[in-house]
Write an enzyme that holds these catalytic residues in place. Structure first.
Site, PDB file in Angstrom:
ATOM      1  CE  LYS A   1     -14.572 -34.741  14.884  1.00 61.30           C
ATOM      2  NZ  LYS A   1     -13.318 -33.957  14.946  1.00 61.30           N
ATOM      3  CG  ASN A   2     -11.251 -36.369  16.917  1.00 55.31           C
ATOM      4  OD1 ASN A   2     -11.527 -35.836  15.844  1.00 55.31           O
ATOM      5  ND2 ASN A   2     -11.585 -35.828  18.077  1.00 55.31           N
TER       6      ASN A   2
ATOM      7  NE  ARG B   1      -6.898 -27.235  14.324  1.00 54.87           N
ATOM      8  CZ  ARG B   1      -5.971 -26.281  14.431  1.00 54.87           C
ATOM      9  NH1 ARG B   1      -4.936 -26.470  15.203  1.00 54.87           N
ATOM     10  NH2 ARG B   1      -6.087 -25.167  13.792  1.00 54.87           N
TER      11      ARG B   1
ATOM     12  CB  CYS C   1     -14.353 -26.669  16.068  1.00 45.38           C
ATOM     13  SG  CYS C   1     -15.588 -27.801  15.448  1.00 45.38           S
TER      14      CYS C   1
ATOM     15  NE  ARG D   1      -8.322 -26.785  17.643  1.00 41.87           N
ATOM     16  CZ  ARG D   1      -9.180 -27.696  17.186  1.00 41.87           C
ATOM     17  NH1 ARG D   1     -10.201 -27.319  16.442  1.00 41.87           N
ATOM     18  NH2 ARG D   1      -9.018 -28.974  17.439  1.00 41.87           N
ATOM     19  N   PRO D   2      -2.607 -23.621  18.915  1.00 39.95           N
ATOM     20  CG  PRO D   2      -1.325 -23.371  20.851  1.00 39.95           C
ATOM     21  CD  PRO D   2      -2.738 -23.406  20.365  1.00 39.95           C
ATOM     22  CB  ILE D   3       0.881 -26.511  15.373  1.00 38.29           C
ATOM     23  CG1 ILE D   3       1.550 -25.414  14.533  1.00 38.29           C
ATOM     24  CG2 ILE D   3      -0.566 -26.686  14.986  1.00 38.29           C
ATOM     25  CD1 ILE D   3       1.798 -25.871  13.084  1.00 38.29           C
ATOM     26  CG  ASP D   4       3.446 -24.655  21.078  1.00 37.29           C
ATOM     27  OD1 ASP D   4       2.216 -24.652  20.879  1.00 37.29           O
ATOM     28  OD2 ASP D   4       3.946 -24.909  22.189  1.00 37.29           O
ATOM     29  CD  GLN D   5       4.524 -28.385  23.321  1.00 42.40           C
ATOM     30  OE1 GLN D   5       5.258 -29.300  23.681  1.00 42.40           O
ATOM     31  NE2 GLN D   5       4.843 -27.112  23.522  1.00 42.40           N
TER      32      GLN D   5
ATOM     33  CG  ASP E   1     -14.002 -33.412  21.760  1.00 36.86           C
ATOM     34  OD1 ASP E   1     -13.650 -32.232  21.892  1.00 36.86           O
ATOM     35  OD2 ASP E   1     -13.320 -34.261  21.152  1.00 36.86           O
TER      36      ASP E   1
ATOM     37  CB  ILE F   1      -9.273 -28.714  26.678  1.00 40.49           C
ATOM     38  CG1 ILE F   1      -9.354 -29.839  27.715  1.00 40.49           C
ATOM     39  CG2 ILE F   1      -8.370 -29.085  25.491  1.00 40.49           C
ATOM     40  CD1 ILE F   1      -8.060 -30.413  28.184  1.00 40.49           C
TER      41      ILE F   1
ATOM     42  NE  ARG G   1     -15.569 -30.192  10.674  1.00 38.07           N
ATOM     43  CZ  ARG G   1     -14.823 -29.687  11.642  1.00 38.07           C
ATOM     44  NH1 ARG G   1     -15.155 -28.551  12.198  1.00 38.07           N
ATOM     45  NH2 ARG G   1     -13.730 -30.300  12.042  1.00 38.07           N
TER      46      ARG G   1
HETATM   47  N1  EPU Z   1      -1.815 -27.142  22.551  1.00 37.23           N
HETATM   48  C1  EPU Z   1      -0.708 -26.327  22.611  1.00 37.23           C
HETATM   49  N2  EPU Z   1       0.286 -26.518  21.678  1.00 37.23           N
HETATM   50  C2  EPU Z   1       0.219 -27.482  20.723  1.00 37.23           C
HETATM   51  C3  EPU Z   1      -0.937 -28.302  20.675  1.00 37.23           C
HETATM   52  C4  EPU Z   1      -1.929 -28.120  21.606  1.00 37.23           C
HETATM   53  O1  EPU Z   1      -0.598 -25.460  23.452  1.00 37.23           O
HETATM   54  O2  EPU Z   1       1.151 -27.604  19.912  1.00 37.23           O
HETATM   55  C5  EPU Z   1      -2.895 -26.965  23.561  1.00 37.23           C
HETATM   56  C6  EPU Z   1      -4.232 -26.569  22.934  1.00 37.23           C
HETATM   57  O3  EPU Z   1      -4.325 -25.182  22.764  1.00 37.23           O
HETATM   58  C7  EPU Z   1      -5.218 -27.137  23.934  1.00 37.23           C
HETATM   59  C8  EPU Z   1      -4.522 -28.379  24.480  1.00 37.23           C
HETATM   60  O4  EPU Z   1      -3.147 -28.222  24.156  1.00 37.23           O
HETATM   61  O5  EPU Z   1      -5.385 -26.228  24.991  1.00 37.23           O
HETATM   62  C9  EPU Z   1      -5.016 -29.697  23.908  1.00 37.23           C
HETATM   63  O6  EPU Z   1      -4.987 -29.649  22.497  1.00 37.23           O
HETATM   64  P1  EPU Z   1      -4.826 -30.968  21.605  1.00 37.23           P
HETATM   65  O7  EPU Z   1      -3.603 -30.810  20.777  1.00 37.23           O
HETATM   66  O8  EPU Z   1      -4.942 -32.165  22.469  1.00 37.23           O
HETATM   67  O9  EPU Z   1      -6.092 -30.870  20.663  1.00 37.23           O
HETATM   68  P2  EPU Z   1      -6.195 -31.187  19.114  1.00 37.23           P
HETATM   69  O10 EPU Z   1      -5.292 -32.330  18.784  1.00 37.23           O
HETATM   70  O11 EPU Z   1      -6.081 -29.948  18.329  1.00 37.23           O
HETATM   71  C10 EPU Z   1      -8.017 -33.019  19.359  1.00 37.23           C
HETATM   72  C11 EPU Z   1      -9.384 -33.240  18.776  1.00 37.23           C
HETATM   73  C12 EPU Z   1     -10.382 -32.274  19.411  1.00 37.23           C
HETATM   74  C13 EPU Z   1     -10.371 -32.458  20.925  1.00 37.23           C
HETATM   75  C14 EPU Z   1      -8.940 -32.326  21.472  1.00 37.23           C
HETATM   76  C15 EPU Z   1      -8.833 -32.619  22.950  1.00 37.23           C
HETATM   77  C16 EPU Z   1      -8.870 -34.000  16.566  1.00 37.23           C
HETATM   78  C17 EPU Z   1      -8.898 -33.763  15.110  1.00 37.23           C
HETATM   79  N3  EPU Z   1      -9.333 -33.049  17.342  1.00 37.23           N
HETATM   80  O12 EPU Z   1      -7.681 -31.672  19.026  1.00 37.23           O
HETATM   81  O13 EPU Z   1     -11.643 -32.648  18.912  1.00 37.23           O
HETATM   82  O14 EPU Z   1     -11.184 -31.494  21.526  1.00 37.23           O
HETATM   83  O15 EPU Z   1      -8.066 -33.217  20.768  1.00 37.23           O
HETATM   84  O16 EPU Z   1      -9.305 -33.884  23.220  1.00 37.23           O
HETATM   85  O17 EPU Z   1      -8.475 -35.068  17.005  1.00 37.23           O
HETATM   86  C18 EPU Z   1     -13.876 -32.352  18.269  1.00 37.23           C
HETATM   87  O18 EPU Z   1     -13.861 -33.531  17.873  1.00 37.23           O
HETATM   88  O19 EPU Z   1     -14.936 -31.689  18.383  1.00 37.23           O
HETATM   89  C19 EPU Z   1     -12.609 -31.729  18.639  1.00 37.23           C
HETATM   90  C20 EPU Z   1     -12.451 -30.423  18.743  1.00 37.23           C
END
Ligand code: EPU
Length: 419
Positions: free
Chosen positions: A22-23, A94, A118, A123-127, A307, A329, A399
């Site tokens: 999926k991801n 997402r 989910c 789930r911030p996007i600052d990075q 996950d 996480i 999903r």
């Molecule tokens: N984070 C920040 N700032 C950012 C981005 C992330 O602080 O700008 C923090 C998050 O709050 C979290 C950590 O960094 O604490 C890791 O977040 P990450 O960005 O790696 O997660 P994501 O990209 O939003 C993806 C998967 C998730 C999976 C995570 C971790 C997708 C679409 N989603 O999420 O998958 O849990 O990586 O491996 O790829 C799932 O499939 O059930 C799922 C939730």
């Protein structure tokens, strides 16, 4: 409302073949917008998130055809930017935020609603925005919409991520693929789907090196072209079947996987007493008797994947002894315990650690999936429980899991889906 009804206590045995991740699929589908020619993607899983992405691309006017099972052709070259993608679809998942990186990279501008996904914590996007800004884009988030603009194009930069983020790593790779010069992403995520995306970009004519390590180098290409790419296998679906095999004291061969990518799962299942036998691109999991307790701490790859934490904690509910499960996480990823308690799980939550006192058995109950992997946890719990479990909220499971009912039935589980 659709629900799954599982009569537990049946030992799983046989083979299950794992489809695309999926991801990875939801990152590579928008990446095709970087390309001037049609791309053919194979091994795309038959899951709801893919269907939502397909609808988003269609609504944007991108030609997309589904030519056979798992195979899609997407013609990013034929896309003509015409307003933001539909908010209602973008908010369903997402990974819709990868449209930001792809559109910004190709056209120097992007406007996309904040994504959904989910409900497992903040789930911030600052990075992501930090990366886009470093590449020269002006970004603002206003009224639930992200706008990024780079009127004079993007330029390669050095970006050090403050947290290891899968999403930010992917979005920056997408934006950097056509930027002028070289981008270096440090403290990058190392998940195999990052490598999968790098392979796609390179097959289309890009130059990405280092994916799979924590330093990724993207040399911006003049243009990307058409290519064929097969999506990597879904390690979390594989992990879920492996866990279910142990939970039902079964004997299951999980096929079409890269066993190395499942090392964190295999190691933990071995601690519980299971035999895990690797053989080429398959893994056989055999369990006799009751599982032993094990401790888990979720971490970015190659640590134990968050996950898989939820399905694993369903298994630990019946393990002999006390298990400590630390979720580092997502702070909201313990919601499944509320439901597992209805089935008899003895758990105490202390901050971000769940302390599970293993019980002899769980009992079937009516439970509700609150998110995708919570749904997977309830399936594992239903399979090992005594009696009938009825799971609602299975739209969350759809999903990210494909052919769940059929696959489990073929392994000997007794379950049915009621629409
Ligand atoms: N984070 C920040 N700032 C950012 C981005 C992330 O602080 O700008 C923090 C998050 O709050 C979290 C950590 O960094 O604490 C890791 O977040 P990450 O960005 O790696 O997660 P994501 O990209 O939003 C993806 C998967 C998730 C999976 C995570 C971790 C997708 C679409 N989603 O999420 O998958 O849990 O990586 O491996 O790829 C799932 O499939 O059930 C799922 C939730």
């Amino acid at each position: 409302m659709a629900r799954l009804v599982i009569t537990g206590g049946k030992r799983l045995s046989g083979k299950v073949s794992i489809g695309g991740r999926k991801n990875s699929a939801v990152a590579v589908m928008p990446a095709t917008l970087l390309c001037q020619e049609p791309c053919t993607l194979e091994n795309i899983p038959d899951i709801e998130d893919v269907q939502v992405y397909r609808s988003i691309l269609k609504a944007m006017g991108v030609p997309i055809s589904h030519t056979s099972e798992g195979r899609y052709t997407i013609d990013g070259g034929a896309y003509v930017p015409d307003g933001p993608p539909p908010h209602d679809l973008v908010k369903k998942m997402r990974a819709s935020y990868y449209l930001l990186g792809a559109l910004l990279g190709r056209y120097g501008r992007a406007e996309v609603a904040l994504p959904g996904g989910c409900d497992i914590g903040q789930r911030p996007i600052d990075q992501h925005l930090k990366g886009f800004r470093a590449l020269g884009a002006e970004c603002e988030v206003e009224g639930g919409t992200v706008r990024a603009l780079a009127p004079s194009g993007l330029r390669g930069a050095n970006i050090y991520l403050d947290v290891v983020s899968v999403g930010a790593t992917i979005n920056i790779m997408l934006a950097a693929a056509l930027a002028q010069g070289t981008t270096v992403i440090e403290n990058a995520a190392k998940e195999p789907h990052i490598v999968d995306l790098a392979n796609f970009i390179n097959a289309a004519g890009g130059r990405v090196t280092g994916a799979g390590t924590d330093v990724i180098r993207v040399v911006g290409a003049e243009a990307l072209y058409g290519c064929n790419h097969a999506i990597i296998f879904d390690e979390i679906q594989a992990a879920t079947y492996m866990i279910a095999a142990v939970a039902t004291r079964g004997d299951v061969v999980v096929e079409n996987v890269i066993p190395k990518h499942l090392d964190p799962i295999s190691a933990k299942l071995q601690e519980t007493g299971a035999q895990v036998l690797e053989n080429g691109d398959s893994i056989r999991v055999i369990m006799d008797g009751r599982a032993k307790a094990a401790n888990i701490k979720t971490l970015p790859y190659p640590g134990f994947p968050t996950d898989a934490q939820q399905p694993m904690s369903a298994l630990l509910s019946v393990a002999e002894g006390t298990s400590y499960v630390s979720e580092t996480i997502w702070e909201g990823r313990f919601k499944h315990f509320e439901e597992l308690r209805r089935m008899g799980t003895d758990v105490r939550i202390e901050g971000r650690t769940a302390i599970i006192e293993g019980v002899e058995e769980l009992t079937g109950a009516s439970v509700r999936a609150t998110d995708l992997r919570a749904g997977a946890a309830l399936i594992v719990a239903g399979l090992l429980a005594h009696g009938d479990t009825e799971i609602t909220g299975i739209e969350h499971i759809d999903r990210g899991y494909e052919h769940t009912t059929e696959n489990l039935q073929a392994l000997g589980a007794q379950l049915r889906r009621v629409e």
